[in-house]
Design an enzyme around this catalytic site. Structure first.
Site, PDB file in Angstrom:
ATOM      1  N   TRP A   1      50.763  30.950  62.427  1.00 32.41           N
ATOM      2  CA  TRP A   1      50.594  32.262  63.066  1.00 32.41           C
ATOM      3  C   TRP A   1      49.242  32.896  62.760  1.00 32.41           C
ATOM      4  CZ3 TRP A   1      49.496  35.367  59.080  1.00 32.41           C
ATOM      5  CH2 TRP A   1      50.024  35.026  57.830  1.00 32.41           C
ATOM      6  N   ASN A   2      48.503  32.391  61.766  1.00 30.67           N
ATOM      7  CA  ASN A   2      47.306  33.153  61.360  1.00 30.67           C
ATOM      8  C   ASN A   2      46.137  33.006  62.342  1.00 30.67           C
ATOM      9  OD1 ASN A   2      46.889  30.526  60.513  1.00 30.67           O
ATOM     10  ND2 ASN A   2      45.938  31.091  58.574  1.00 30.67           N
TER      11      ASN A   2
ATOM     12  N   LYS B   1      54.100  23.206  69.629  1.00 31.30           N
ATOM     13  CA  LYS B   1      55.123  24.064  69.018  1.00 31.30           C
ATOM     14  C   LYS B   1      54.391  25.151  68.244  1.00 31.30           C
ATOM     15  CE  LYS B   1      57.528  25.236  65.770  1.00 31.30           C
ATOM     16  NZ  LYS B   1      57.453  26.634  65.282  1.00 31.30           N
ATOM     17  N   PRO B   2      54.238  26.347  68.861  1.00 36.59           N
ATOM     18  CA  PRO B   2      53.551  27.429  68.148  1.00 36.59           C
ATOM     19  C   PRO B   2      54.469  28.062  67.104  1.00 36.59           C
ATOM     20  CG  PRO B   2      54.089  28.096  70.416  1.00 36.59           C
ATOM     21  CD  PRO B   2      54.708  26.751  70.196  1.00 36.59           C
TER      22      PRO B   2
ATOM     23  N   GLY C   1      49.328  24.290  58.671  1.00 37.50           N
ATOM     24  CA  GLY C   1      50.321  25.165  58.050  1.00 37.50           C
ATOM     25  C   GLY C   1      50.359  24.924  56.555  1.00 37.50           C
ATOM     26  N   SER C   2      51.507  25.188  55.971  1.00 37.23           N
ATOM     27  CA  SER C   2      51.610  25.102  54.517  1.00 37.23           C
ATOM     28  C   SER C   2      51.662  23.642  54.052  1.00 37.23           C
ATOM     29  CB  SER C   2      52.867  25.827  54.050  1.00 37.23           C
ATOM     30  OG  SER C   2      54.005  25.205  54.609  1.00 37.23           O
TER      31      SER C   2
ATOM     32  N   GLU D   1      46.222  19.975  58.352  1.00 34.13           N
ATOM     33  CA  GLU D   1      45.344  21.026  57.800  1.00 34.13           C
ATOM     34  C   GLU D   1      46.265  21.917  56.987  1.00 34.13           C
ATOM     35  OE1 GLU D   1      42.216  21.256  58.015  1.00 34.13           O
ATOM     36  OE2 GLU D   1      41.747  19.893  59.662  1.00 34.13           O
ATOM     37  N   LEU D   2      46.208  21.797  55.668  1.00 36.13           N
ATOM     38  CA  LEU D   2      47.231  22.438  54.833  1.00 36.13           C
ATOM     39  C   LEU D   2      46.636  23.563  53.983  1.00 36.13           C
ATOM     40  CD1 LEU D   2      49.062  19.089  53.973  1.00 36.13           C
ATOM     41  CD2 LEU D   2      49.450  20.630  55.899  1.00 36.13           C
TER      42      LEU D   2
ATOM     43  N   CYS E   1      43.512  29.996  55.589  1.00 35.79           N
ATOM     44  CA  CYS E   1      43.619  28.929  54.592  1.00 35.79           C
ATOM     45  C   CYS E   1      42.285  28.709  53.887  1.00 35.79           C
ATOM     46  CB  CYS E   1      44.126  27.654  55.229  1.00 35.79           C
ATOM     47  SG  CYS E   1      43.194  27.198  56.681  1.00 35.79           S
TER      48      CYS E   1
ATOM     49  N   GLU F   1      48.618  30.356  46.568  1.00 38.81           N
ATOM     50  CA  GLU F   1      47.810  30.865  47.676  1.00 38.81           C
ATOM     51  C   GLU F   1      48.201  32.332  47.898  1.00 38.81           C
ATOM     52  OE1 GLU F   1      46.219  28.709  51.743  1.00 38.81           O
ATOM     53  OE2 GLU F   1      48.287  28.425  51.155  1.00 38.81           O
TER      54      GLU F   1
HETATM   55  P1  ADP Z   1      52.978  29.512  57.351  1.00 41.40           P
HETATM   56  O1  ADP Z   1      53.166  29.852  55.924  1.00 41.40           O
HETATM   57  O2  ADP Z   1      51.568  29.569  57.830  1.00 41.40           O
HETATM   58  O3  ADP Z   1      53.984  30.126  58.293  1.00 41.40           O
HETATM   59  P2  ADP Z   1      54.414  27.067  57.738  1.00 41.40           P
HETATM   60  O4  ADP Z   1      54.024  25.715  57.258  1.00 41.40           O
HETATM   61  O5  ADP Z   1      55.711  27.625  57.276  1.00 41.40           O
HETATM   62  O6  ADP Z   1      53.182  27.960  57.371  1.00 41.40           O
HETATM   63  O7  ADP Z   1      54.426  27.121  59.331  1.00 41.40           O
HETATM   64  C1  ADP Z   1      53.448  26.522  60.130  1.00 41.40           C
HETATM   65  C2  ADP Z   1      54.090  25.973  61.365  1.00 41.40           C
HETATM   66  O8  ADP Z   1      55.045  24.987  60.986  1.00 41.40           O
HETATM   67  C3  ADP Z   1      54.873  26.994  62.181  1.00 41.40           C
HETATM   68  O9  ADP Z   1      54.761  26.675  63.561  1.00 41.40           O
HETATM   69  C4  ADP Z   1      56.287  26.770  61.704  1.00 41.40           C
HETATM   70  O10 ADP Z   1      57.229  27.184  62.668  1.00 41.40           O
HETATM   71  C5  ADP Z   1      56.286  25.268  61.552  1.00 41.40           C
HETATM   72  N1  ADP Z   1      57.362  24.758  60.681  1.00 41.40           N
HETATM   73  C6  ADP Z   1      57.933  25.355  59.630  1.00 41.40           C
HETATM   74  N2  ADP Z   1      58.921  24.582  59.126  1.00 41.40           N
HETATM   75  C7  ADP Z   1      58.952  23.451  59.881  1.00 41.40           C
HETATM   76  C8  ADP Z   1      59.744  22.256  59.893  1.00 41.40           C
HETATM   77  N3  ADP Z   1      60.716  22.069  59.021  1.00 41.40           N
HETATM   78  N4  ADP Z   1      59.477  21.316  60.838  1.00 41.40           N
HETATM   79  C9  ADP Z   1      58.492  21.508  61.728  1.00 41.40           C
HETATM   80  N5  ADP Z   1      57.732  22.600  61.783  1.00 41.40           N
HETATM   81  C10 ADP Z   1      57.944  23.570  60.872  1.00 41.40           C
END
Ligand code: ADP
Length: 482
Positions: free
Chosen positions: A153-154, A177-178, A230-231, A252-253, A286, A383
């Site tokens: 989302w950032n 998948k946003p 994402g994370s 990209e973590l 990030c 973080e």
């Molecule tokens: P943030 O802390 O930036 O929200 P996340 O890693 O939780 O980071 O989320 C980044 C993306 O990954 C989002 O689109 C979220 O919906 C998706 N996401 C979170 N959990 C899962 C999962 N189990 N499988 C696939 N995508 C996921």
């Protein structure tokens, strides 16, 4: 919402459709908590159909000429630029960042698309000098296939531009998948792709349950590539899930960026850069500075200026005039940084600015400066993802490098020094994928962006960015002796 760009439906095989169940997810404006719209809460079945559409579309899209794909990408670039104000407002409404930052993000998105439109025609192969008589050895580069793009989302727009851009340039098709907090900025890529003339099924967008959609995207054998921002926690899970069908992955973590200020730094430039590297997007990037490491001789002067500048930041709704910092994405983010600040002060840190929720209420948080941070505190290893500057003191160069590298992460780092020898020494010694020397912002479509260690796999942007969407084929052409 019915405007051209704001769709309340998913794009699957060229059709805008609701979730099979008819269920929706509320999209919240973090500036005031209001519901700005509802998008489909889709799951595995819809995702499977999107993948099948992408797989069918791939059989013809991969045959298109590079110049045709480049033209469609240039049309996509034009579509972003022509609609930049509306796109920026959609972004700020669901994400919260100041409108100027949203415009900047959209400009960057357009930049990535233009770059990959240009790169589409530079996917060269090799002819290898043959070790055999009467044979030619050819190496070609082909699109990997259906790509799944999962984004946070950032930066809900630009993170997609540097995945979708190279994928389409290479001849791949995509299922997007946003993040559920910012689905409109993802859905909009479907609308823009339609405007640019991409055939149906080439770009599909599915919103809803991360677990279900992510599960299908990683398990389905038609998907040949998973690209994720994402994370680190979710990234590791997606790598593991992708292993069962041996997909190509780019990740990209998370990061734990150090910002090192040496005694010989230009103080004013260091503070200017610190403000960008810390407070951009309210600290929710990030590559945001997580640890300010400041040398003894310049420490007090740097802290004083950083505190003064942090206090002067104007906090408010992203659509307001002259706003520097918007709200945080949600209450979890607020509670997380409150916990980190409490732990830091319990262990001896001093609050020099901010330190608490902003008087505006909601998820607004005061720009915060903490001095006396130490590596024992949680804030040193977690973080922060919020507007909190934690300042550590160090004595020597080796010590700074040791502290900077003492993390499982390796995304961005920054340092300030006017000594040329030190600039090279320190840049070499830092175990990071992105190094800013005497600057606080370095993201550009023309250079490769990516982390090492547990911060990720692969690069986005630069000439490297398209490699992630290609596979190599070796053709041994024999029987040429007549
Ligand atoms: P943030 O802390 O930036 O929200 P996340 O890693 O939780 O980071 O989320 C980044 C993306 O990954 C989002 O689109 C979220 O919906 C998706 N996401 C979170 N959990 C899962 C999962 N189990 N499988 C696939 N995508 C996921």
């Amino acid at each position: 919402m019915t405007d051209l760009l704001r769709h309340n439906a998913n794009l699957i095989d060229g059709e805008w459709v609701p979730a099979d169940s008819g269920k929706t997810l509320d999209v919240i404006n973090p500036a005031d908590g209001s519901v700005i719209g509802r998008v489909p809460n889709a799951g595995a079945a819809e995702t499977r159909r999107a993948i099948e559409a992408a797989a069918t579309a791939f059989t013809s899209f991969k045959q298109t000429l590079a110049a045709e794909r480049a033209d469609m990408l240039f049309a996509l670039y034009d579509a972003i630029r022509a609609n930049i104000d509306e796109l920026a407002h959609i972004l700020t409404a669901e994400q919260g960042k100041p409108i100027a930052e949203a415009r900047g993000e959209l400009a960057l998105s357009a930049g990535y698309i233009r770059w990959f439109a240009e790169e589409a025609r530079r996917i060269y192969g090799d002819i290898v000098p043959s070790p055999f008589k009467n044979r030619k050895l050819l190496v070609t580069r082909e699109p990997v296939g259906v790509c799944a793009a999962i984004t946070p989302w950032n930066f809900p727009s630009s993170m997609l531009s540097r995945k979708v851009g190279p994928a389409l340039a290479a001849g791949c098709t995509v299922v997007i998948k946003p993040a559920s907090q910012t689905p409109y900025s993802g859905l909009v890529w479907g609308a823009l792709a339609e405007m640019a003339g991409f055939p149906k099924g080439v770009v599909n967008v599915v919103t809803g349950s991360a677990r279900e959609i992510g599960g299908e995207l990683t398990a389905n054998p038609h998907v040949r590539k998973v690209t994720f921002t994402g994370s680190t926690e979710v990234g590791k899970m997606l790598i593991a899930q992708s292993a069962t069908t041996v997909k190509k992955v780019s990740m990209e973590l998370g990061g734990n960026a150090p910002f090192i200020v040496f005694d010989d730094a230009d103080l004013d430039k260091a503070v200017d850069a610190a403000m960008i590297a810390k407070y951009r997007n309210a600290g929710q990037t990030c590559v945001c500075t997580n640890r300010f490491l400041v040398q003894d001789g310049i420490h007090d002067a740097f802290v004083e200026k950083l505190t003064e500048r942090s206090r002067a930041l104007k906090v408010g709704p992203g659509t307001g005039e002259g706003i520097d910092q918007g709200p945080l994405i949600d209450m979890d983010a607020v509670e997380k940084i409150e916990g980190l600040i409490a732990d830091a002060t319990d262990n001896g840190a001093k609050i020099l600015a901010g330190g608490k929720r902003h008087a505006l209420g909601g998820t607004f948080f005061e720009p915060t400066v903490l001095s006396g941070a130490t590596t024992k505190m949680k804030i040193a290893s977690e973080e922060i993802f919020g507007p909190v500057s934690a300042v550590y003191r160090f004595a020597g160069e080796d010590e700074a490098i040791r502290i900077a590298n003492d993390t499982p992460y390796g995304l961005a780092c920054y340092f300030f020094s006017r000594d040329l020898g030190r600039a090279f020494r320190v840049a070499d010694a830092l175990e990071y994928g992105l190094v800013g020397v005497n600057e606080g912002f370095f993201t550009t479509e023309v250079a490769p962006f990516g982390g090492v260690k547990e911060s990720g796999l692969g690069s986005e942007g630069g000439r490297q960015g398209i490699e992630e969407y290609l596979v190599t084929k070796y053709i041994s052409l024999g029987g040429l002796g007549g």
